[in-house]
Enzyme design. Structure first.
Site, mmCIF file in Angstrom:
data_model
loop_
_atom_site.group_PDB
_atom_site.id
_atom_site.type_symbol
_atom_site.label_atom_id
_atom_site.label_comp_id
_atom_site.label_asym_id
_atom_site.label_seq_id
_atom_site.Cartn_x
_atom_site.Cartn_y
_atom_site.Cartn_z
ATOM 1 N N ASP A 32 0.843 -1.205 0.000
ATOM 2 C CA ASP A 32 0.000 0.000 0.000
ATOM 3 C C ASP A 32 0.875 1.251 0.000
ATOM 4 O OD1 ASP A 32 -2.284 1.496 0.002
ATOM 5 O OD2 ASP A 32 -2.937 0.945 2.018
ATOM 6 N N HIS A 49 3.159 3.068 -8.892
ATOM 7 C CA HIS A 49 2.950 1.635 -9.158
ATOM 8 C C HIS A 49 4.182 1.025 -9.821
ATOM 9 C CE1 HIS A 49 -1.032 1.947 -7.694
ATOM 10 N NE2 HIS A 49 -1.513 2.652 -8.709
ATOM 11 N N LEU A 143 10.201 -21.551 -3.985
ATOM 12 C CA LEU A 143 9.198 -20.690 -3.353
ATOM 13 C C LEU A 143 7.924 -20.589 -4.201
ATOM 14 C CD1 LEU A 143 9.884 -17.262 -1.762
ATOM 15 C CD2 LEU A 143 8.222 -17.377 -3.588
HETATM 16 C C1 FPP Z 1 -1.463 0.119 -3.406
HETATM 17 O O1 FPP Z 1 -1.124 1.482 -3.545
HETATM 18 C C2 FPP Z 1 -1.054 -0.679 -4.539
HETATM 19 C C3 FPP Z 1 -1.916 -1.342 -5.380
HETATM 20 C C4 FPP Z 1 -3.371 -1.316 -5.207
HETATM 21 C C5 FPP Z 1 -1.451 -2.115 -6.526
HETATM 22 C C6 FPP Z 1 -0.168 -2.874 -6.395
HETATM 23 C C7 FPP Z 1 0.219 -3.370 -7.730
HETATM 24 C C8 FPP Z 1 1.425 -3.225 -8.318
HETATM 25 C C9 FPP Z 1 2.583 -2.637 -7.639
HETATM 26 C C10 FPP Z 1 1.707 -3.638 -9.757
HETATM 27 C C11 FPP Z 1 1.074 -4.836 -10.371
HETATM 28 C C12 FPP Z 1 1.444 -6.147 -9.845
HETATM 29 C C13 FPP Z 1 2.455 -6.981 -10.235
HETATM 30 C C14 FPP Z 1 2.496 -8.358 -9.670
HETATM 31 C C15 FPP Z 1 3.525 -6.618 -11.157
HETATM 32 P P1 FPP Z 1 -2.279 2.579 -3.660
HETATM 33 O O2 FPP Z 1 -2.474 2.890 -5.091
HETATM 34 O O3 FPP Z 1 -3.503 2.100 -2.957
HETATM 35 O O4 FPP Z 1 -1.587 3.755 -2.889
HETATM 36 P P2 FPP Z 1 -2.341 4.951 -2.126
HETATM 37 O O5 FPP Z 1 -3.170 4.322 -1.028
HETATM 38 O O6 FPP Z 1 -1.199 5.756 -1.583
HETATM 39 O O7 FPP Z 1 -3.156 5.707 -3.123
#
Ligand code: FPP
Length: 253
Positions: A32, A49, A143
């Protein structure tokens, strides 16, 4: 004889010793804070991201090196469809790029890629890339890397109930046989141990529909660090704290 790993935290303020004989078998991560990380730097959310994907790479390597057996990351929840279309597209294309770029290395490291969640709603290209990655790595012995995609814990339980109901109807399972062990075989995590520790970054302290059945006795570890700033020594610190918790599973010590 127990093996130990000594290291300094990134701010060099603390020297920590990890007991390599009690590394958690299964680590779950709620990644997050990508958006907030980007905002703080005056960058678009997509940059957060993208940086988050780099962290996934580092954490996967570190888990493998430490001897973690299962790593489950919450990549896209069933509620994430509510995000702007552009952002959803960015996440899907980052996933495709990640697999294209990393799959050979992941395979070489004997990692098994699995997914938790309903893939049918994902774009066709994503599904193909994921299915190919799962197929390529399915006989590996290292893993297990679970990517939770279009995953929601409550949906998982309903999905399991429906499958179990069919097996009861067809006589494959008898109602009186149903217990926790049987039920777990219908979850996406069938055959896997429950997460020993669940990490959530960015200061939020909730589960957000991540592995609710499986996390009943997990240790929770929260940090204010945003996911793109999470490094391998942050992971080691989480594991160190985990090793210093007393897990009683409802019993007494
Ligand atoms: C949370 O940050 C992150 C996510 C909801 C997405 C995580 C996904 C990736 C990093 C990329 C895709 C996956 C792979 C396996 C390559 P947020 O956007 O909720 O952050 P915020 O709360 O600060 O807005």
């Amino acid at each position: 004889m127990a093996k130990f790993l000594n290291f300094f935290t990134s701010d060099k303020s603390e020297e920590i010793t990890l007991n390599m004989d009690s590394i958690p078998k299964h680590i779950g991560i709620i990644m997050d804070g990508n958006g907030r990380w980007a905002k703080a730097k005056g960058l678009p959310r997509s940059a957060g991201h993208k940086a988050g994907v780099e962290t996934i790479r580092e954490v996967l390597v570190e888990c493998n090196d430490l001897g973690v057996k299962y790593l489950t990351i919450y990549a896209f929840s069933s509620e994430n469809w509510k995000r702007p279309k552009d952002e959803v597209n960015t996440l899907m294309s980052l996933l495709v790029q990640y697999l294209r770029k990393e799959l050979n290395e992941i395979h070489k490291e004997k990692v098994v890629i699995k997914t938790l969640g309903d893939l049918s709603a994902l774009p066709e290209l994503c599904v193909k890339e994921i299915e190919d990655a799962k197929e390529k790595t399915k006989d590996n012995t290292g893993l297990v890397f679970n990517i939770a995609l279009n995953y929601g814990g409550r949906d998982e339980i309903i999905h399991a109930v429906k499958k179990l109901y069919k097996d009861v109807e067809s006589g494959k399972v008898k109602e009186e046989e149903i217990d926790k062990e049987i039920f777990e075989q219908y979850l996406y995590t069938a055959g896997m141990p429950d997460p020993d520790i669940i990490i959530r970054t960015s200061g939020e302290q909730r589960l957000s529909n991540f592995l609710p059945w499986q996390s009943t006795y997990s240790e929770f570890w929260f940090t204010d660090i945003n996911w793109p700033d999470f490094k391998k020594d942050t992971l080691r610190k989480a594991i160190y704290d985990y090793q210093n918790r007393e897990r009683r599973f409802g019993g007494v010590k």
